[in-house]
Design a protein around this motif. Structure first.
Motif, short mmCIF file in Angstrom:
data_model
loop_
_atom_site.label_atom_id
_atom_site.label_comp_id
_atom_site.label_asym_id
_atom_site.label_seq_id
_atom_site.Cartn_x
_atom_site.Cartn_y
_atom_site.Cartn_z
N ILE A 188 16.26 122.03 -34.80
CA ILE A 188 16.80 120.65 -36.12
C ILE A 188 16.88 119.22 -35.74
CG2 ILE A 188 17.27 120.18 -38.52
CD1 ILE A 188 14.98 123.09 -38.63
N PRO A 189 16.73 117.77 -36.08
CA PRO A 189 17.15 116.88 -35.50
C PRO A 189 18.69 116.33 -36.59
CG PRO A 189 14.68 116.86 -36.18
CD PRO A 189 15.00 118.28 -36.34
N GLU A 190 19.58 116.52 -35.32
CA GLU A 190 20.89 116.32 -36.47
C GLU A 190 21.40 115.12 -37.19
OE1 GLU A 190 23.75 117.41 -34.79
OE2 GLU A 190 22.29 118.61 -33.64
N GLN A 191 20.22 114.26 -38.07
CA GLN A 191 20.16 113.28 -39.12
C GLN A 191 19.78 114.38 -40.12
OE1 GLN A 191 18.22 112.79 -36.88
NE2 GLN A 191 16.53 112.52 -36.95
N LEU A 192 19.27 115.23 -40.04
CA LEU A 192 18.86 116.17 -41.03
C LEU A 192 20.06 117.17 -41.24
CD1 LEU A 192 15.23 116.68 -40.40
CD2 LEU A 192 16.10 114.82 -41.49
N LYS A 193 20.82 118.03 -40.41
CA LYS A 193 21.19 118.63 -40.95
C LYS A 193 22.88 118.86 -41.84
CE LYS A 193 21.12 120.71 -36.12
NZ LYS A 193 21.84 121.37 -35.14
N LEU A 194 23.12 117.51 -42.29
CA LEU A 194 23.18 117.59 -43.67
C LEU A 194 23.03 117.19 -44.86
CD1 LEU A 194 26.34 115.13 -41.45
CD2 LEU A 194 26.57 118.06 -42.57
N GLU A 195 21.67 116.95 -44.81
CA GLU A 195 20.52 116.65 -46.19
C GLU A 195 20.60 117.39 -47.35
OE1 GLU A 195 18.89 117.13 -48.13
OE2 GLU A 195 18.38 115.15 -49.00
N PRO A 196 21.57 117.56 -47.98
CA PRO A 196 22.13 118.39 -48.79
C PRO A 196 20.82 119.46 -49.57
CG PRO A 196 23.01 116.42 -49.81
CD PRO A 196 22.62 115.94 -48.74
N VAL A 197 19.36 118.58 -50.07
CA VAL A 197 18.22 119.45 -50.74
C VAL A 197 18.27 120.70 -49.53
CG1 VAL A 197 16.48 119.46 -51.14
CG2 VAL A 197 18.25 118.41 -52.18
N LEU A 198 18.27 120.10 -48.21
CA LEU A 198 17.21 120.74 -47.05
C LEU A 198 18.46 121.48 -47.05
CD1 LEU A 198 15.58 117.70 -44.56
CD2 LEU A 198 14.45 119.47 -46.43
N LEU A 199 19.59 121.94 -46.78
CA LEU A 199 20.73 122.66 -46.33
C LEU A 199 20.55 123.94 -47.18
CD1 LEU A 199 23.64 120.70 -45.44
CD2 LEU A 199 23.02 122.36 -44.31
N GLY A 200 20.75 123.92 -49.03
CA GLY A 200 20.44 124.59 -49.38
C GLY A 200 18.95 125.05 -49.78
N CYS A 202 17.29 126.17 -47.06
CA CYS A 202 17.94 126.88 -45.69
C CYS A 202 16.98 126.72 -44.98
CB CYS A 202 17.77 128.52 -46.58
SG CYS A 202 18.38 129.35 -47.47
N LEU A 203 16.71 125.02 -45.34
CA LEU A 203 15.93 124.67 -43.96
C LEU A 203 16.90 124.12 -42.94
CD1 LEU A 203 13.30 122.97 -46.10
CD2 LEU A 203 12.33 125.52 -44.57
N ALA A 204 17.73 122.87 -43.07
CA ALA A 204 18.09 122.27 -42.36
C ALA A 204 19.32 123.27 -41.29
CB ALA A 204 18.94 121.10 -43.01
N GLY A 205 19.86 124.45 -41.60
CA GLY A 205 20.15 125.03 -41.02
C GLY A 205 19.82 126.32 -40.27
N ALA A 206 18.54 126.17 -40.12
CA ALA A 206 17.31 127.29 -39.75
C ALA A 206 17.74 127.59 -38.57
CB ALA A 206 15.83 127.03 -39.80
N PHE A 207 17.76 128.18 -37.41
CA PHE A 207 17.99 128.34 -36.11
C PHE A 207 16.80 128.88 -35.81
CE2 PHE A 207 21.64 131.81 -34.61
CZ PHE A 207 22.19 130.37 -33.79
N TYR A 208 16.71 127.35 -34.44
CA TYR A 208 15.77 128.15 -33.32
C TYR A 208 15.75 129.26 -33.08
CZ TYR A 208 12.97 126.37 -28.59
OH TYR A 208 12.16 126.75 -28.07
N TRP A 209 13.93 129.49 -33.23
CA TRP A 209 14.33 131.04 -32.29
C TRP A 209 14.94 132.08 -31.00
CZ3 TRP A 209 13.89 135.65 -34.46
CH2 TRP A 209 13.60 137.19 -34.02
N GLU A 210 14.94 130.27 -30.37
CA GLU A 210 14.98 130.77 -28.81
C GLU A 210 16.37 130.59 -28.76
OE1 GLU A 210 13.58 132.31 -26.77
OE2 GLU A 210 11.99 132.34 -28.10
N ASP A 211 16.89 129.63 -29.85
CA ASP A 211 18.38 129.65 -29.47
C ASP A 211 19.14 130.68 -30.21
OD1 ASP A 211 18.86 127.25 -28.85
OD2 ASP A 211 18.69 126.01 -30.25
#
Length: 348
Positions: A188-200, A202-211
Protein backbone atom coordinates in the motif's frame (compact mmCIF):
# COMPACT_ATOMS: atom_id res chain seq x y z
CA UNK A 1 4.36 6.04 10.17
CA UNK A 2 2.44 7.46 13.17
CA UNK A 3 1.21 4.34 14.98
CA UNK A 4 -0.79 6.36 17.53
CA UNK A 5 -2.62 8.17 14.74
CA UNK A 6 -3.54 4.86 13.12
CA UNK A 7 -4.82 3.41 16.38
CA UNK A 8 -6.84 6.53 17.24
CA UNK A 9 -8.35 6.64 13.74
CA UNK A 10 -9.48 3.01 13.95
CA UNK A 11 -10.90 3.48 17.46
CA UNK A 12 -12.94 6.43 16.21
CA UNK A 13 -14.15 4.62 13.08
CA UNK A 14 -15.35 1.48 14.86
CA UNK A 15 -16.43 3.19 18.07
CA UNK A 16 -18.17 6.31 16.79
CA UNK A 17 -18.48 6.47 12.98
CA UNK A 18 -20.03 3.05 12.39
CA UNK A 19 -23.39 2.27 13.98
CA UNK A 20 -23.97 -1.02 12.18
CA UNK A 21 -22.47 -3.17 9.43
CA UNK A 22 -24.77 -1.34 7.00
CA UNK A 23 -22.55 1.75 7.39
CA UNK A 24 -19.53 0.06 5.83
CA UNK A 25 -18.56 1.37 2.39
CA UNK A 26 -16.96 -1.84 1.05
CA UNK A 27 -17.25 -5.60 1.45
CA UNK A 28 -13.75 -5.86 2.95
CA UNK A 29 -14.97 -6.24 6.54
CA UNK A 30 -17.98 -8.37 5.68
CA UNK A 31 -16.98 -10.61 2.79
CA UNK A 32 -19.88 -12.93 2.13
CA UNK A 33 -18.23 -16.28 2.69
CA UNK A 34 -21.02 -18.77 3.20
CA UNK A 35 -21.54 -19.32 6.91
CA UNK A 36 -21.25 -23.05 7.63
CA UNK A 37 -24.59 -24.66 8.36
CA UNK A 38 -23.69 -25.56 11.94
CA UNK A 39 -22.62 -21.97 12.66
CA UNK A 40 -25.78 -20.53 11.10
CA UNK A 41 -27.76 -22.57 13.61
CA UNK A 42 -25.65 -21.30 16.52
CA UNK A 43 -25.86 -17.70 15.29
CA UNK A 44 -29.59 -17.71 16.00
CA UNK A 45 -28.75 -17.91 19.71
CA UNK A 46 -26.43 -14.88 19.67
CA UNK A 47 -28.03 -11.64 20.84
CA UNK A 48 -29.17 -9.47 17.90
CA UNK A 49 -27.27 -6.36 19.06
CA UNK A 50 -24.03 -8.35 19.23
CA UNK A 51 -24.54 -9.53 15.64
CA UNK A 52 -25.63 -6.16 14.27
CA UNK A 53 -22.62 -4.25 15.62
CA UNK A 54 -20.07 -6.86 14.59
CA UNK A 55 -17.72 -6.16 11.66
CA UNK A 56 -15.64 -8.99 10.23
CA UNK A 57 -14.77 -11.00 7.13
CA UNK A 58 -15.42 -14.69 6.72
CA UNK A 59 -16.20 -17.08 9.56
CA UNK A 60 -12.77 -18.10 10.88
CA UNK A 61 -13.86 -20.69 13.42
CA UNK A 62 -12.18 -24.07 12.98
CA UNK A 63 -13.66 -27.38 14.14
CA UNK A 64 -12.61 -29.79 16.90
CA UNK A 65 -12.66 -27.16 19.66
CA UNK A 66 -14.34 -29.05 22.50
CA UNK A 67 -12.59 -28.24 25.78
CA UNK A 68 -10.13 -25.83 24.13
CA UNK A 69 -8.91 -22.43 25.27
CA UNK A 70 -9.47 -20.03 22.37
CA UNK A 71 -8.25 -16.45 22.01
CA UNK A 72 -10.16 -14.07 19.73
CA UNK A 73 -8.11 -11.04 18.69
CA UNK A 74 -10.13 -7.93 17.92
CA UNK A 75 -13.30 -9.53 19.22
CA UNK A 76 -15.46 -6.43 18.77
CA UNK A 77 -18.94 -6.99 20.18
CA UNK A 78 -18.18 -10.66 20.75
CA UNK A 79 -20.12 -12.41 18.00
CA UNK A 80 -17.41 -14.99 17.35
CA UNK A 81 -16.65 -15.30 21.07
CA UNK A 82 -20.23 -16.33 21.77
CA UNK A 83 -20.21 -18.77 18.87
CA UNK A 84 -16.95 -20.16 20.24
CA UNK A 85 -18.54 -20.43 23.67
CA UNK A 86 -20.84 -23.09 22.24
CA UNK A 87 -18.09 -24.78 20.24
CA UNK A 88 -15.66 -25.19 23.14
CA UNK A 89 -18.40 -26.31 25.49
CA UNK A 90 -18.99 -25.39 29.11
CA UNK A 91 -15.57 -26.74 30.12
CA UNK A 92 -13.73 -24.76 27.46
CA UNK A 93 -12.66 -21.15 27.69
CA UNK A 94 -12.87 -18.13 25.38
CA UNK A 95 -10.89 -14.89 25.77
CA UNK A 96 -11.81 -11.88 23.65
CA UNK A 97 -9.41 -8.94 23.25
CA UNK A 98 -10.34 -5.55 21.81
CA UNK A 99 -9.22 -1.92 22.22
CA UNK A 100 -12.57 -0.23 21.59
CA UNK A 101 -14.72 0.75 24.59
CA UNK A 102 -17.97 0.97 22.67
CA UNK A 103 -17.58 -2.53 21.21
CA UNK A 104 -16.59 -4.17 24.49
CA UNK A 105 -19.45 -2.50 26.36
CA UNK A 106 -21.87 -4.38 24.13
CA UNK A 107 -19.90 -7.64 24.40
CA UNK A 108 -19.82 -7.59 28.19
CA UNK A 109 -23.47 -6.63 28.53
CA UNK A 110 -24.59 -10.02 27.24
CA UNK A 111 -22.18 -12.45 28.99
CA UNK A 112 -24.79 -13.68 31.48
CA UNK A 113 -27.53 -13.56 28.83
CA UNK A 114 -25.60 -16.03 26.65
CA UNK A 115 -24.57 -18.28 29.55
CA UNK A 116 -28.21 -18.64 30.56
CA UNK A 117 -29.29 -19.25 26.97
CA UNK A 118 -26.64 -21.98 26.58
CA UNK A 119 -27.55 -23.63 29.89
CA UNK A 120 -24.13 -22.97 31.45
CA UNK A 121 -23.72 -22.51 35.21
CA UNK A 122 -21.51 -19.49 34.48
CA UNK A 123 -20.09 -17.75 31.43
CA UNK A 124 -16.99 -19.31 29.87
CA UNK A 125 -16.25 -16.06 28.00
CA UNK A 126 -14.19 -13.13 29.26
CA UNK A 127 -13.28 -9.88 27.57
CA UNK A 128 -10.06 -7.95 28.07
CA UNK A 129 -9.46 -4.42 26.88
CA UNK A 130 -6.07 -3.77 25.35
CA UNK A 131 -3.91 -4.07 22.29
CA UNK A 132 -3.28 -7.20 20.28
CA UNK A 133 0.35 -6.13 19.89
CA UNK A 134 0.87 -6.57 23.67
CA UNK A 135 -0.96 -9.63 24.96
CA UNK A 136 1.50 -9.99 27.84
CA UNK A 137 0.13 -6.82 29.43
CA UNK A 138 -3.29 -8.50 29.44
CA UNK A 139 -1.98 -11.46 31.41
CA UNK A 140 -1.98 -13.97 28.56
CA UNK A 141 0.91 -16.30 29.32
CA UNK A 142 3.36 -18.14 27.08
CA UNK A 143 2.10 -21.46 25.69
CA UNK A 144 -1.37 -21.03 27.21
CA UNK A 145 -3.71 -20.94 24.19
CA UNK A 146 -4.89 -23.86 22.03
CA UNK A 147 -6.30 -21.81 19.15
CA UNK A 148 -6.06 -18.14 18.15
CA UNK A 149 -8.73 -16.74 15.85
CA UNK A 150 -9.16 -13.28 14.37
CA UNK A 151 -11.76 -11.85 12.04
CA UNK A 152 -10.44 -9.06 9.80
CA UNK A 153 -8.44 -7.33 12.54
CA UNK A 154 -4.70 -7.97 12.08
CA UNK A 155 -4.74 -5.60 9.08
CA UNK A 156 -5.82 -2.80 11.43
CA UNK A 157 -2.67 -3.08 13.53
CA UNK A 158 0.16 -0.61 12.90
CA UNK A 159 2.66 -3.32 13.96
CA UNK A 160 1.51 -6.55 12.35
CA UNK A 161 4.81 -8.37 12.88
CA UNK A 162 4.56 -7.81 16.61
CA UNK A 163 0.99 -9.15 16.58
CA UNK A 164 2.15 -12.32 14.85
CA UNK A 165 5.05 -12.67 17.28
CA UNK A 166 2.68 -12.36 20.24
CA UNK A 167 0.34 -14.96 18.73
CA UNK A 168 3.09 -17.54 18.50
CA UNK A 169 4.29 -16.70 22.00
CA UNK A 170 0.92 -17.50 23.57
CA UNK A 171 0.08 -20.55 21.42
CA UNK A 172 0.81 -23.94 22.91
CA UNK A 173 3.12 -26.25 20.90
CA UNK A 174 0.88 -27.75 18.24
CA UNK A 175 -1.57 -24.87 18.62
CA UNK A 176 -3.28 -23.28 15.65
CA UNK A 177 -3.69 -19.77 14.28
CA UNK A 178 -6.85 -19.74 12.18
CA UNK A 179 -8.00 -16.38 10.88
CA UNK A 180 -9.54 -14.34 8.08
CA UNK A 181 -8.08 -11.07 6.92
CA UNK A 182 -7.64 -8.75 3.95
CA UNK A 183 -4.55 -9.03 1.75
CA UNK A 184 -3.31 -6.84 -1.07
CA UNK A 185 -1.60 -7.78 -4.33
CA UNK A 186 1.04 -5.07 -3.73
CA UNK A 187 2.33 -2.85 -0.95
CA UNK A 188 0.00 0.00 0.00
CA UNK A 189 1.41 3.47 -0.89
CA UNK A 190 2.51 5.40 2.20
CA UNK A 191 0.24 8.36 1.46
CA UNK A 192 -2.84 6.13 1.78
CA UNK A 193 -1.93 4.40 5.03
CA UNK A 194 -3.33 7.16 7.25
CA UNK A 195 -6.54 7.80 5.30
CA UNK A 196 -9.30 7.24 7.94
CA UNK A 197 -11.94 5.61 5.74
CA UNK A 198 -9.43 3.34 3.99
CA UNK A 199 -8.05 2.32 7.39
CA UNK A 200 -11.47 1.64 8.86
CA UNK A 201 -12.55 -0.31 5.79
CA UNK A 202 -9.58 -2.69 6.27
CA UNK A 203 -7.87 -1.59 3.06
CA UNK A 204 -5.09 0.87 3.96
CA UNK A 205 -3.55 -1.57 6.44
CA UNK A 206 -3.85 -4.72 4.33
CA UNK A 207 -0.75 -6.92 4.32
CA UNK A 208 0.88 -7.51 0.95
CA UNK A 209 0.63 -11.30 0.78
CA UNK A 210 4.33 -11.91 0.21
CA UNK A 211 5.26 -9.67 3.16
CA UNK A 212 2.84 -11.65 5.33
CA UNK A 213 4.45 -14.91 4.21
CA UNK A 214 7.91 -13.52 4.93
CA UNK A 215 6.86 -12.31 8.38
CA UNK A 216 5.73 -15.80 9.32
CA UNK A 217 8.88 -17.30 7.82
CA UNK A 218 10.92 -15.03 10.11
CA UNK A 219 8.94 -16.38 13.09
CA UNK A 220 9.79 -19.96 12.15
CA UNK A 221 6.48 -20.68 10.39
CA UNK A 222 7.35 -21.55 6.78
CA UNK A 223 4.13 -23.33 5.85
CA UNK A 224 0.98 -21.18 5.59
CA UNK A 225 -2.17 -22.97 4.44
CA UNK A 226 -4.98 -21.17 2.65
CA UNK A 227 -8.38 -22.54 3.63
CA UNK A 228 -10.48 -20.25 1.43
CA UNK A 229 -10.22 -16.94 -0.36
CA UNK A 230 -12.43 -14.58 -2.33
CA UNK A 231 -12.06 -11.20 -4.09
CA UNK A 232 -13.18 -7.99 -2.43
CA UNK A 233 -15.32 -5.63 -4.49
CA UNK A 234 -14.86 -1.89 -4.02
CA UNK A 235 -18.15 -0.44 -5.19
CA UNK A 236 -17.96 2.89 -3.39
CA UNK A 237 -16.84 5.49 -5.95
CA UNK A 238 -14.89 7.61 -3.46
CA UNK A 239 -12.98 4.63 -2.08
CA UNK A 240 -12.35 3.23 -5.54
CA UNK A 241 -10.94 6.56 -6.75
CA UNK A 242 -8.34 6.46 -3.99
CA UNK A 243 -7.27 2.81 -3.97
CA UNK A 244 -8.96 1.04 -6.88
CA UNK A 245 -5.61 0.25 -8.53
CA UNK A 246 -4.92 -2.40 -5.87
CA UNK A 247 -6.47 -5.85 -5.82
CA UNK A 248 -7.74 -7.08 -2.45
CA UNK A 249 -8.81 -10.51 -1.27
CA UNK A 250 -10.33 -11.90 1.89
CA UNK A 251 -8.33 -14.97 2.85
CA UNK A 252 -8.81 -17.51 5.62
CA UNK A 253 -5.57 -19.22 6.62
CA UNK A 254 -4.31 -21.71 9.17
CA UNK A 255 -0.83 -21.97 10.60
CA UNK A 256 0.45 -24.32 13.30
CA UNK A 257 3.06 -23.77 15.98
CA UNK A 258 5.14 -26.72 14.86
CA UNK A 259 8.72 -27.23 13.59
CA UNK A 260 7.91 -27.60 9.90
CA UNK A 261 10.11 -27.57 6.80
CA UNK A 262 10.13 -24.82 4.18
CA UNK A 263 9.47 -27.34 1.41
CA UNK A 264 6.97 -30.17 1.16
CA UNK A 265 9.02 -33.34 1.45
CA UNK A 266 7.96 -36.88 0.58
CA UNK A 267 8.43 -39.61 3.19
CA UNK A 268 5.79 -41.99 1.83
CA UNK A 269 3.29 -41.08 4.55
CA UNK A 270 -0.46 -41.69 4.35
CA UNK A 271 -3.29 -40.07 6.32
CA UNK A 272 -6.82 -41.42 6.72
CA UNK A 273 -9.58 -39.30 8.23
CA UNK A 274 -11.68 -41.20 10.75
CA UNK A 275 -14.80 -39.05 10.22
CA UNK A 276 -14.95 -38.22 13.92
CA UNK A 277 -14.85 -34.40 13.95
CA UNK A 278 -18.24 -33.05 15.02
CA UNK A 279 -20.10 -31.61 12.05
CA UNK A 280 -17.68 -33.21 9.58
CA UNK A 281 -18.75 -36.85 9.27
CA UNK A 282 -17.95 -37.24 5.57
CA UNK A 283 -14.83 -35.14 4.95
CA UNK A 284 -12.41 -32.64 6.44
CA UNK A 285 -10.60 -29.93 4.47
CA UNK A 286 -7.25 -29.04 5.98
CA UNK A 287 -6.77 -26.37 3.31
CA UNK A 288 -7.67 -25.61 -0.31
CA UNK A 289 -5.84 -28.65 -1.65
CA UNK A 290 -6.06 -31.30 1.10
CA UNK A 291 -9.56 -32.80 1.03
CA UNK A 292 -9.77 -35.83 3.31
CA UNK A 293 -12.74 -38.12 2.68
CA UNK A 294 -13.74 -40.21 5.65
CA UNK A 295 -12.04 -43.64 5.49
CA UNK A 296 -10.12 -42.88 2.28
CA UNK A 297 -6.30 -42.97 2.57
CA UNK A 298 -4.46 -39.98 1.11
CA UNK A 299 -0.73 -39.55 0.51
CA UNK A 300 0.60 -36.50 2.34
CA UNK A 301 3.85 -34.59 2.63
CA UNK A 302 5.84 -34.52 5.85
CA UNK A 303 4.49 -31.12 6.88
CA UNK A 304 0.87 -32.18 6.44
CA UNK A 305 1.49 -35.34 8.44
CA UNK A 306 3.01 -33.25 11.23
CA UNK A 307 0.12 -30.77 11.17
CA UNK A 308 -2.37 -33.57 11.58
CA UNK A 309 -0.41 -35.68 14.04
CA UNK A 310 1.04 -32.86 16.14
CA UNK A 311 -2.16 -30.88 16.70
CA UNK A 312 -5.57 -31.47 18.27
CA UNK A 313 -6.61 -33.10 14.98
CA UNK A 314 -4.35 -36.07 15.68
CA UNK A 315 -7.01 -38.26 17.30
CA UNK A 316 -9.19 -37.85 14.23
CA UNK A 317 -6.63 -39.33 11.81
CA UNK A 318 -4.79 -42.57 11.26
CA UNK A 319 -1.27 -41.77 10.12
CA UNK A 320 0.97 -44.39 8.53
CA UNK A 321 4.68 -44.02 7.97
CA UNK A 322 7.50 -42.03 9.51
CA UNK A 323 10.43 -39.93 8.31
CA UNK A 324 13.09 -42.61 8.22
CA UNK A 325 13.12 -42.82 4.41
CA UNK A 326 13.07 -39.72 2.21
CA UNK A 327 11.82 -39.75 -1.40
CA UNK A 328 12.52 -36.14 -2.38
CA UNK A 329 10.09 -33.27 -2.86
CA UNK A 330 6.36 -33.90 -2.56
CA UNK A 331 4.14 -32.50 -5.33
CA UNK A 332 0.95 -31.09 -3.83
CA UNK A 333 0.45 -27.88 -5.78
CA UNK A 334 -2.68 -25.95 -4.78
CA UNK A 335 -5.41 -25.09 -7.28
CA UNK A 336 -5.24 -21.32 -6.70
CA UNK A 337 -2.29 -20.29 -8.82
CA UNK A 338 -4.40 -17.69 -10.61
CA UNK A 339 -4.83 -15.65 -7.41
CA UNK A 340 -1.09 -15.08 -6.91
CA UNK A 341 -1.45 -16.39 -3.35
CA UNK A 342 0.79 -19.28 -2.37
CA UNK A 343 -0.66 -21.83 0.02
CA UNK A 344 1.67 -24.17 1.82
CA UNK A 345 5.43 -24.43 1.80
CA UNK A 346 7.50 -23.52 -1.25
CA UNK A 347 6.35 -26.45 -3.35
CA UNK A 348 2.94 -27.03 -1.75
Amino acid sequence: MNETAITDSIKNYYGKVLNSSQDLKTSACCTADAFPKHLRALLKDVHPEVVERFYGCGSPLPPALEGSTVLDLGCGTGRDCYLLSRLVGENGRVIGVDMTDEQLDIARTYRDWHAERYGYARSNVEFRQGYIEDLASLGIADNSIDVVVSNCVVNLSPDKRRVLSEIFRVLKPGGELYFSDVYADRRIPEQLKLEPVLLGECLAGAFYWEDFRRALQDLGCPDVRIVSESPIDIDDDEVHAKIGMIGFRSVTIRVFKLPLEDRCEDFGQVATYRGTIAGHPHFFDLDDHHHFESGRPLRVCGNTADMLGGSRYGRHFELLGDKNVHFGLFDCAPPNSSTNLTSGAACC
